[in-house]
Motif scaffolding. Structure first.
Motif, PDB file in Angstrom:
ATOM      1  N   ALA A 194      24.114  10.557   5.368  1.00 15.92           N
ATOM      2  CA  ALA A 194      23.012  10.219   4.468  1.00 15.92           C
ATOM      3  C   ALA A 194      21.719  10.969   4.765  1.00 15.92           C
ATOM      4  O   ALA A 194      20.850  11.048   3.895  1.00 15.92           O
ATOM      5  N   VAL A 195      21.569  11.536   5.966  1.00 17.69           N
ATOM      6  CA  VAL A 195      20.315  12.206   6.313  1.00 17.69           C
ATOM      7  C   VAL A 195      20.054  13.401   5.390  1.00 17.69           C
ATOM      8  O   VAL A 195      18.915  13.820   5.191  1.00 17.69           O
ATOM      9  N   TYR A 196      21.129  13.925   4.808  1.00 15.91           N
ATOM     10  CA  TYR A 196      20.995  14.979   3.796  1.00 15.91           C
ATOM     11  C   TYR A 196      20.069  14.526   2.664  1.00 15.91           C
ATOM     12  O   TYR A 196      19.257  15.299   2.155  1.00 15.91           O
ATOM     13  N   GLU A 197      20.188  13.238   2.278  1.00 17.91           N
ATOM     14  CA  GLU A 197      19.357  12.711   1.189  1.00 17.91           C
ATOM     15  C   GLU A 197      17.880  12.640   1.565  1.00 17.91           C
ATOM     16  O   GLU A 197      17.005  12.760   0.708  1.00 17.91           O
ATOM     17  N   CYS A 202      17.278   6.301  -2.718  1.00 20.65           N
ATOM     18  CA  CYS A 202      18.316   5.327  -3.067  1.00 20.65           C
ATOM     19  C   CYS A 202      19.691   5.845  -2.645  1.00 20.65           C
ATOM     20  O   CYS A 202      20.542   5.074  -2.174  1.00 20.65           O
ATOM     21  N   ASN A 203      19.890   7.149  -2.823  1.00 24.20           N
ATOM     22  CA  ASN A 203      21.144   7.782  -2.393  1.00 24.20           C
ATOM     23  C   ASN A 203      21.314   7.603  -0.887  1.00 24.20           C
ATOM     24  O   ASN A 203      22.396   7.232  -0.409  1.00 24.20           O
ATOM     25  N   PHE A 204      20.249   7.851  -0.132  1.00 23.89           N
ATOM     26  CA  PHE A 204      20.276   7.679   1.324  1.00 23.89           C
ATOM     27  C   PHE A 204      20.643   6.237   1.678  1.00 23.89           C
ATOM     28  O   PHE A 204      21.494   5.990   2.536  1.00 23.89           O
ATOM     29  N   PHE A 205      20.012   5.287   0.994  1.00 20.69           N
ATOM     30  CA  PHE A 205      20.257   3.869   1.255  1.00 20.69           C
ATOM     31  C   PHE A 205      21.736   3.532   1.037  1.00 20.69           C
ATOM     32  O   PHE A 205      22.375   2.900   1.888  1.00 20.69           O
ATOM     33  N   VAL A 206      22.295   3.974  -0.091  1.00 19.14           N
ATOM     34  CA  VAL A 206      23.680   3.647  -0.421  1.00 19.14           C
ATOM     35  C   VAL A 206      24.641   4.298   0.567  1.00 19.14           C
ATOM     36  O   VAL A 206      25.564   3.648   1.095  1.00 19.14           O
ATOM     37  N   VAL A 207      24.443   5.587   0.833  1.00 19.15           N
ATOM     38  CA  VAL A 207      25.362   6.318   1.712  1.00 19.15           C
ATOM     39  C   VAL A 207      25.238   5.827   3.151  1.00 19.15           C
ATOM     40  O   VAL A 207      26.232   5.746   3.881  1.00 19.15           O
ATOM     41  N   MET A 208      24.024   5.452   3.557  1.00 17.01           N
ATOM     42  CA  MET A 208      23.792   4.978   4.918  1.00 17.01           C
ATOM     43  C   MET A 208      24.472   3.629   5.168  1.00 17.01           C
ATOM     44  O   MET A 208      25.110   3.410   6.203  1.00 17.01           O
ATOM     45  N   ILE A 209      24.346   2.709   4.200  1.00 18.44           N
ATOM     46  CA  ILE A 209      24.856   1.360   4.446  1.00 18.44           C
ATOM     47  C   ILE A 209      26.325   1.185   4.087  1.00 18.44           C
ATOM     48  O   ILE A 209      26.937   0.205   4.496  1.00 18.44           O
ATOM     49  N   SER A 210      26.898   2.145   3.323  1.00 17.81           N
ATOM     50  CA  SER A 210      28.270   1.953   2.852  1.00 17.81           C
ATOM     51  C   SER A 210      29.280   1.766   3.989  1.00 17.81           C
ATOM     52  O   SER A 210      30.085   0.818   3.944  1.00 17.81           O
ATOM     53  N   PRO A 211      29.304   2.622   5.034  1.00 17.14           N
ATOM     54  CA  PRO A 211      30.274   2.383   6.122  1.00 17.14           C
ATOM     55  C   PRO A 211      30.056   1.040   6.811  1.00 17.14           C
ATOM     56  O   PRO A 211      31.018   0.371   7.202  1.00 17.14           O
ATOM     57  N   VAL A 212      28.780   0.642   6.942  1.00 13.03           N
ATOM     58  CA  VAL A 212      28.458  -0.637   7.593  1.00 13.03           C
ATOM     59  C   VAL A 212      28.947  -1.798   6.734  1.00 13.03           C
ATOM     60  O   VAL A 212      29.529  -2.777   7.237  1.00 13.03           O
ATOM     61  N   LEU A 213      28.709  -1.725   5.414  1.00 16.16           N
ATOM     62  CA  LEU A 213      29.146  -2.789   4.517  1.00 16.16           C
ATOM     63  C   LEU A 213      30.665  -2.907   4.490  1.00 16.16           C
ATOM     64  O   LEU A 213      31.220  -4.015   4.551  1.00 16.16           O
ATOM     65  N   ILE A 214      31.348  -1.766   4.387  1.00 17.24           N
ATOM     66  CA  ILE A 214      32.817  -1.782   4.349  1.00 17.24           C
ATOM     67  C   ILE A 214      33.379  -2.367   5.641  1.00 17.24           C
ATOM     68  O   ILE A 214      34.350  -3.135   5.634  1.00 17.24           O
ATOM     69  N   GLU A 215      32.731  -2.038   6.769  1.00 18.74           N
ATOM     70  CA  GLU A 215      33.195  -2.524   8.072  1.00 18.74           C
ATOM     71  C   GLU A 215      32.982  -4.032   8.220  1.00 18.74           C
ATOM     72  O   GLU A 215      33.813  -4.727   8.802  1.00 18.74           O
ATOM     73  N   ASN A 216      31.871  -4.558   7.667  1.00 20.92           N
ATOM     74  CA  ASN A 216      31.485  -5.935   7.954  1.00 20.92           C
ATOM     75  C   ASN A 216      31.780  -6.929   6.830  1.00 20.92           C
ATOM     76  O   ASN A 216      32.214  -8.051   7.108  1.00 20.92           O
TER      77      ASN A 216
END
Length: 512
Positions: free
Chosen positions: A40-43, A401-415
Motif C-alpha cells: 500500500a505504500v505505493y499509494e 483511500c486506496n492506501f487504506f483499503v490495500v493496507m487493511i485488507s490482509p489484516v481484515l482477511i486474517e482477523n
C-alpha cells in the motif's frame, strides 16, 4: 496501462518462493500488517504525486506534467527491480507512486478537455479500459514467469515483472511528444494562438482547406474560444486564493470539490482493490486453490474484468452517468453480500466455487459503472479556474483511500475473514442514495454548461431533475451559438460584396 499494471503486479508474487526468500518479513502469514504496508505504500507516493500537480499542473501544462511523472516512474521501477532489502523495495514503490500519481491526476483532465461534449464520456472510458487491460497484463505476466522454467524459482520471477513498468513509461513519454496540450490549459496560460491551433487539430473536418475556409467551422472555433475566454475573465475577477476552493459563491466551488472527491473515493471503498491487489492471495489462501491454479484464475479474472469495461463505452453518452452508476452500485452490493455468505463456510467446496464466480460478477458490475465514470466526473463537475487543484486533491484522496483499503485488507482477511465482505457490501449500499441525491447528470454537456447548472441550482441535493435542467441549458446555449453564427454570416456577406465591388472597379481602371 501502466496505472493498471502497477495495481495488479504485486499480488502475483506475494506467495512466490523467491520473493519470500528475499523479503521473509512480508511473506504470507508472517506479518499481514507489514505485507499490507509494503503493497500500500505505493499509494502514499501516488497521493504525494497527485498533490504536486496542484503546484505545477497549470504552469507546466498537461503534457509536460505527464512526461515528468513517467520519468520518475522509470527511476522507481529500477529501484524496485534491483531491491535486495525491504527498505530498498519500499523506497522504490514510493518513488514509482509519485510519478504515477502525477500522471493519473492529469490524464483524465487532459483527455476530457480535448474532447467534444458528445463523446467525452466514451473517450475517458476508453482510457480506463486500457487501465484495466494493464491489470490483465500484470496477472498474465505473473502467471507466465511462474510457469517458465527460466524464471519459476529465480528472482527473475518478480524482478522482471517490476522492471517491465519501464516499457510502459517509456512508451508514454515518446507518444506524449506527438500530442497537443489541452486548449483550456493553453488559454489559461495566455497562449491563445496555440490554443486555436489545437482546436483546429481537434476539429472533425478532415480536409485542411475546408476546415480553414468553412465559415461554420471558423465560427464554431471562435465561439469555443470565446466561451472559455469569457469564463476565465469572469473567474479571474473573483478571489483567486487557495481559500476559494473551500468557499461556495455562485460557482459552488466547495460543493464541486466535494463531489470530485466523493466520486473517486467511492471507487476505492467499494472494495475493488481487495480483489485487484490480492486476487491470487484470495484464490490461494481463502478459497484453497493451488498457487498455479490461483494465478491462472486471476489471469482469467483480469481478462473478464477488462472485457466488461467495454460494456459501458457505447452507453455512457446515450444513457448517462447516473443510471449506470446506480445500476452498478446495486450489483456490487449484492455481489459482496453473496461473497460474505460463501466465504463464511470455508470447508464447503460448493460455496468456494460460488465465491470464485461472484468475484468475477463483482468485477463485471464495477467495470460497467465504477471503473471509468469516477475519473470522468471530477473533470466534468469542477470549474476551469479550480479544475487542476480540485482534480489533484480528489486524486490524492483517491490514493489515500486506496492506501487504506490495500493496507487493511490482509489484516481484515486474517482477523474477521468473511466480515471483510460484509463491510464492503455496506459501503456499496451507501453509494445508492449518495449517487441519486448528490451527483448531477452531465450527459452531452460542454464543461461550461455544467458551470451554468451549478450557478442556477444552489443546492447540495442537485442530482434529482438535473438531467432535464441540463438539457434546457444545452438547448439555450446552442440557440445562442446559432444566433452568433447567423450574425457572423450576415456581417460577412456585405463585407464580401463591398470587397467585390472594389475589385471590379480596379479591374475597370486597369483596362482603361
Amino acid at each position: 496501462m501502466l496505472f493498471g499494471y502497477d495495481q495488479g503486479v504485486m499480488g502475483g508474487f506475494l506467495t512466490s518462493g523467491p520473493f519470500e526468500r528475499t523479503f521473509p518479513s512480508i511473506s504470507y502469514g508472517n506479518s499481514p500488517t507489514m505485507q499490507g504496508f509494503t503493497v500500500a505504500v505505493y499509494e502514499i507516493g501516488c497521493a504525494a504525486g497527485a498533490l504536486s500537480v496542484i503546484l505545477g499542473g497549470d504552469g507546466f501544462g498537461r503534457r509536460i506534467t505527464v512526461m515528468l511523472g513517467q520519468t520518475i516512474v522509470i527511476i522507481g521501477a529500477i529501484l524496485q527491480a534491483s531491491a535486495f532489502t525491504l527498505p530498498h523495495l519500499i523506497v522504490g514503490r514510493i518513488v514509482t507512486g509519485v510519478g504515477n500519481g502525477m500522471a493519473v491526476a492529469v490524464l483524465p483532465t487532459w483527455n476530457g478537455e480535448c474532447c467534444r461534449a458528445a463523446n467525452r464520456g466514451r473517450a475517458v472510458l476508453w482510457q480506463l479500459n486500457v487501465n484495466i487491460f494493464g491489470i490483465c497484463i500484470a496477472y498474465w505476466v505473473d502467471y507466465g514467469v511462474n510457469k517458465s522454467n527460466l524464471t519459476v524459482d529465480t528472482d527473475w520471477s518478480w524482478r522482471f515483472p517490476l522492471a517491465l513498468q519501464i516499457v510502459f513509461s517509456s512508451a508514454t513519454i515518446i507518444l506524449s511528444m506527438f500530442l497537443p496540450d489541452s486548449p483550456r490549459a493553453l488559454i489559461k496560460q495566455g497562449r491563445l494562438k496555440e490554443a486555436r491551433d489545437v482546436l483546429d487539430m481537434l476539429s472533425t473536418v478532415e480536409d485542411p482547406v475546408e476546415r480553414s475556409e468553412a465559415t461554420v467551422s471558423r465560427s464554431l472555433q471562435t465561439i469555443a474560444m470565446a466561451i472559455i475566454e469569457r469564463n476565465l475573465e469572469e473567474e479571474a475577477a473573483r478571489d483567486g486564493s487557495w481559500g476559494q476552493l473551500f468557499t461556495q459563491g455562485r460557482p459552488r466551488f466547495f460543493q464541486r470539490l466535494v463531489l470530485a472527491v466523493v466520486s473517486l473515493c467511492m471507487l476505492q471503498i467499494s472494495g475493488v482493490n481487495l480483489i485487484t491487489y490480492y486476487a491470487p492471495v484470495i484464490f490461494q489462501n481463502t478459497l484453497g486453490m493451488s498457487r498455479d491454479t490461483s494465478l491462472l484464475v486471476s489471469g482469467f479474472n483480469g481478462l473478464e474484468y477488462w472485457l466488461a469495461t467495454l460494456i459501458p463505452i457505447p452507453l455512457i453518452d446515450r444513457v448517462g452517468r447516473r443510471p449506470i452508476m446506480l445500476f452498478a452500485a446495486v450489483g456490487q452490493c449484492i455481489s459482496m453480500a453473496v461473497l460474505a455468505g460463501c466465504i463464511a463456510y470455508p470447508a464447503n467446496k460448493a460455496a468456494g466455487y460460488v465465491a470464485a464466480v461472484f468475484l468475477f460478477v463483482f468485477n463485471t458490475f464495477l467495470a460497467i459503472g465504477f471503473d471509468g465514470i469516477p475519473f470522468l466526473l471530477p473533470v466534468e463537475l469542477t470549474p476551469l479556474q479550480t479544475r487542476a487543484k480540485s482534480v489533484a486533491i480528489a486524486t490524492a484522496f483517491f490514493w489515500l483511500c486506496n492506501f487504506f483499503v490495500v493496507m487493511i485488507s490482509p489484516v481484515l482477511i486474517e482477523n474477521i475473514k468473511y466480515g471483510t465482505y460484509i463491510l464492503w457490501a455496506g459501503t456499496n449500499f451507501a453509494f445508492i442514495p449518495m449517487i441519486y441525491f448528490l451527483i448531477p447528470e452531465t450527459l452531452r454537456a460542454n464543461l461550461e454548461d455544467v458551470d451554468v447548472l451549478f450557478e442556477n441550482n444552489p443546492t447540495w441535493l442537485i442530482g434529482p431533475g438535473s438531467r432535464k435542467k441540463l438539457a434546457a441549458i444545452i438547448s439555450n446555449r446552442r440557440a445562442s451559438e446559432e444566433a452568433e453564427m447567423n450574425a457572423a454570416r450576415e456581417a460577412k456577406e456585405p463585407a464580401e460584396g463591398a470587397r467585390g465591388m472594389v475589385e471590379h472597379d480596379e479591374m475597370k481602371k486597369e483596362k482603361m
